[in-house]
Design a protein around this motif. Structure first.
Motif, PDB file in Angstrom:
ATOM      1  N   GLN A 371     -11.494 -12.173  75.259  1.00 18.63           N
ATOM      2  CA  GLN A 371     -10.390 -10.456  76.033  1.00 18.63           C
ATOM      3  C   GLN A 371     -11.400 -10.076  77.044  1.00 18.63           C
ATOM      4  O   GLN A 371     -12.923  -9.725  76.148  1.00 18.63           O
ATOM      5  N   GLN A 375      -9.008  -6.328  78.953  1.00 17.80           N
ATOM      6  CA  GLN A 375      -8.322  -6.793  78.189  1.00 17.80           C
ATOM      7  C   GLN A 375      -8.548  -5.754  77.397  1.00 17.80           C
ATOM      8  O   GLN A 375      -7.225  -5.689  76.332  1.00 17.80           O
ATOM      9  N   LEU A 380      -3.953  -5.142  77.514  1.00 20.45           N
ATOM     10  CA  LEU A 380      -2.959  -6.031  77.661  1.00 20.45           C
ATOM     11  C   LEU A 380      -2.519  -7.203  77.263  1.00 20.45           C
ATOM     12  O   LEU A 380      -3.090  -8.184  76.676  1.00 20.45           O
ATOM     13  N   LEU A 382      -1.294 -10.974  76.426  1.00 21.72           N
ATOM     14  CA  LEU A 382      -1.711 -11.906  77.220  1.00 21.72           C
ATOM     15  C   LEU A 382      -0.689 -13.752  77.365  1.00 21.72           C
ATOM     16  O   LEU A 382       0.309 -13.278  76.814  1.00 21.72           O
ATOM     17  N   GLU A 386      -1.339 -14.764  82.453  1.00 19.53           N
ATOM     18  CA  GLU A 386      -2.034 -14.091  82.629  1.00 19.53           C
ATOM     19  C   GLU A 386      -2.934 -14.436  81.508  1.00 19.53           C
ATOM     20  O   GLU A 386      -3.085 -13.364  80.197  1.00 19.53           O
ATOM     21  N   PRO A 388      -6.979 -14.401  78.142  1.00 17.12           N
ATOM     22  CA  PRO A 388      -7.644 -14.101  78.100  1.00 17.12           C
ATOM     23  C   PRO A 388      -9.055 -15.017  79.295  1.00 17.12           C
ATOM     24  O   PRO A 388      -8.179 -15.909  79.838  1.00 17.12           O
TER      25      PRO A 388
END
Length: 472
Positions: A371, A375, A380, A382, A386, A388
Motif C-alpha cells: 500500500q 492508502q 483507502l 482497495l 483501485e 495497491p
C-alpha cells in the motif's frame, strides 16, 4: 561478472521492475486466455505496529517531544494496521476470484489454504485480519507454533550453522557491500542530521545530561553468533530505532506536521529517513552467504508450498528481515518502490509467488505488493480498479519469457541451489550457541579484515577504524 557489470545489471533490472509496476492487475485478455492461475504463495511483512521501544527507552531520551500515543502496546499491531490488512485481504480475494483460482466467499476444503504466522502478536494479528478480508465466510485457523509474542525459529533470521571460515566469509561480504558499512552510513549522514533537527535532539534529556548530542556511528559493531540473529550495537542502532519510530508515527498520524514534531517534510525526506532503516537491515540481512543461512527455513517452506499439488493459497507472515534475507538468498531484485516511504519492503508488503500454467508447463511470476503512503494514511478501500502498488521482482540470472513469467523448473532449481548452499555450510560442533540477550559472557575470536586472528575477549566487529573485525 565484475562488480561494475553486476551493478549495471542490477540497475537495468530495477528499470525493468519500474516499467512493470501493476503487472499483477494489468494483465490483458490475451494473457488470461493463455494462462491459468494455479496457486499463490504470499510471504508477508506485518502491517503497521507500535514502535518496538516502550516508554523510557532510548528513543524517548533523545527528544524533548512526546511520541504518539499508540492504540496498542509496544511492538503490537495498531488498530490502523488491522484495518489496512483487512483491506489488503479483500483486494486479494477480489483478485483470485477474478482469476478463477477460488470462488467468491470460499470456504476452504481440506488443506487447499494455509495461513501460518510467526507467534509475535503483530504477525499473528496481521494474518488474522488478512484472512478476515480474504475469506470472510471461513473462520480460518492461523497456524502458529509458540505462545504469544515468542519467536518461531522458522521466522527467526538466525544462524543455525557456524564455523570460523564461514564467519569470515560473511564478514568479508558485509564489508564489501556497497563499499562497506562506513560508506553506507556516510551516505545517509544527511538524513541523520535531518532526524536530529526533526526530533530537536539538542534539547533532549540525553543532550542536557551530556549523554547524546548527535547520532554517531563510529562505535558501531556487528555481532555474528550461532543460534542468534546478526545484531548491531552502538549509535547507529539508536538512529535506526528513531527512524523506525518516526516513520510509523508518520503513517499513524496521516502525515500531519505533528508526525515530524511540527516540521513539514516531503516524501523524499521521509524516504531519506527510511533509508537509515534500510542501511541497518541491509548490513545485517542481505549479505548472500549470511542470507542462505538466515532464510533457510522460509526458503525451504516456500519451495515446498510452490510444489504442493494440493495447495491453492498460502499466506506466511513474518518481518522485513525475512523479506530482506529471502530476497538475498534467492538473488531476487526487488523493485524500488514508488509513492512509498520505505524503499524496498514497505510496511505490510507482500512478496507474492504466482504459479501459472499454459496447460503444458508451469510458470512463476514474482511481485511485490504494498500500500502506498496515501492508502496507508487514508485507509483507502482497495479494489481491482483501485489496487495497491504492484512491482515485478526480477530473479537475477533467470530468463523470463515474453509474458514476464519464469519456468517453474528454473525457479525450483534456484531454490534447490540456495538450499544446497545452506547444506554445504559445515557446522562446527565446538561453536557455542549465543547466550540469552543481556548475557555478555562467552569466548570471543578476533579477526583483522585480512583474516588474521588476534586474541581478545571481545564481541562483534568494529567497522569504522578499518583495523579489526571482532567475533564471538
Amino acid at each position: 561478472m565484475t562488480m561494475k557489470d553486476r551493478l549495471t545489471w542490477v540497475l537495468a533490472a530495477i528499470l525493468i521492475c519500474s516499467l512493470n509496476v501493476g503487472a499483477q492487475t494489468q494483465r490483458d485478455d490475451a494473457f488470461k486466455a493463455k494462462y491459468e492461475l494455479k496457486e499463490v504463495v504470499v510471504m508477508s511483512r506485518h502491517n503497521i505496529r507500535a514502535p518496538l521501544s516502550s516508554a523510557g527507552a532510548g528513543v524517548t531520551r533523545v527528544t524533548p517531544h512526546e511520541w504518539f500515543q499508540w492504540s496498542s502496546p509496544a511492538s503490537q499491531l495498531s488498530l490502523r494496521g488491522g484495518v489496512l490488512e483487512t483491506e489488503m485481504g479483500q483486494f486479494f480475494r477480489k483478485w483470485v476470484v477474478n482469476e478463477g483460482l477460488l470462488p467468491d466467499n470460499y470456504r476452504p476444503e481440506g488443506d487447499d489454504v494455509l495461513f501460518y504466522a510467526n507467534s509475535r502478536q503483530r504477525t499473528f494479528a496481521t494474518a488474522k485480519y488478512f484472512s478476515a478480508g480474504f475469506l470472510p465466510f471461513a473462520n480460518v485457523e492461523i497456524q502458529h507454533k509458540l505462545q504469544e509474542d515468542k519467536m518461531d525459529p522458522v521466522f527467526t533470521p538466525q544462524f543455525t550453522k557456524m564455523n570460523a571460515a564461514y564467519r569470515q566469509q560473511v564478514m568479508d561480504e558485509i564489508n564489501a557491500l556497497n563499499g562497506g558499512p562506513k560508506a553506507w552510513m556516510d551516505a545517509v549522514k544527511p538524513y541523520l542530521l535531518l532526524m536530529e533537527e526533526v526530533i530537536d535532539m539538542a534539547s533532549s534529556p540525553a543532550a542536557l545530561q551530556g549523554d547524546t548530542l548527535h547520532f554517531t556511528y563510529d562505535d558501531t559493531q556487528i555481532t555474528i553468533e550461532k543460534g542468534d540473529e546478526p545484531r548491531m550495537t552502538g549509535g547507529y542502532k539508536l538512529a535506526n530505532s528513531v527512524a523506525d519510530a518516526l516513520v510509523l508515527q508518520y503513517y499513524e498520524m496521516e502525515g500531519s506536521p505533528e508526525a515530524a514534531f511540527g516540521h513539514t517534510l516531503t516524501l523524499d525526506q521521509w524516504r531519506g529517513i527510511c533509508s537509515v532503516k534500510e542501511v541497518y537491515d541491509g548490513l545485517l540481512f542481505t549479505a548472500h552467504s549470511a542470507a542462505v543461512n538466515l532464510a533457510y527455513p522460509l526458503v525451504s517452506r516456500i519451495h515446498d508450498e510452490l510444489n504442493n499439488a494440493g495447495r491453492k493459497f498460502t499466506f506466511l507472515c513474518g518481518h522485513d528481515s525475512n523479506l530482506a534475507s529471502i530476497g538475498s538468498a534467492l538473488r531476487l531484485v526487488f523493485p524500488e518502490t514508488t509513492q512509498a516511504a520505505e524503499l524496498h519492503t514497505p510496511i505490510g508488503s507482500k512478496l507474492v509467488f504466482e504459479k501459472w500454467t499454459d496447460g503444458q508447463e508451469d510458470y512463476v511470476a514474482v511481485n511485490l505488493v504494498y500500500q502506498n503512503v496515501s492508502q496507508l494514511q487514508g485507509r483507502l478501500l482497495l479494489s481491482l480498479s483501485e489496487p495497491p502498488m504492484v512491482g515485478s521482482v526480477v530473479i537475477e540470472g533467470l530468463q523470463a519469457n515474453s509474458d514476464g513469467l519464469y519456468r517453474l523448473s528454473d525457479v525450483n532449481t534456484r531454490f534447490e541451489e540456495t538450499m544446497a548452499a545452506y547444506d554445504a555450510i559445515v557446522d562446527d560442533p565446538t561453536e557455542v550457541e549465543a547466550p540469552q540477550q543481556g548475557n555478555n559472557e562467552g569466548t570471543a575470536a578476533v579477526y583483522s579484515l585480512q583474516g588474521q586472528r588476534l586474541d581478545a575477549p571481545q564481541r562483534g566487529i568494529n567497522i569504522m577504524n578499518g583495523t579489526k573485525v571482532l567475533f564471538p
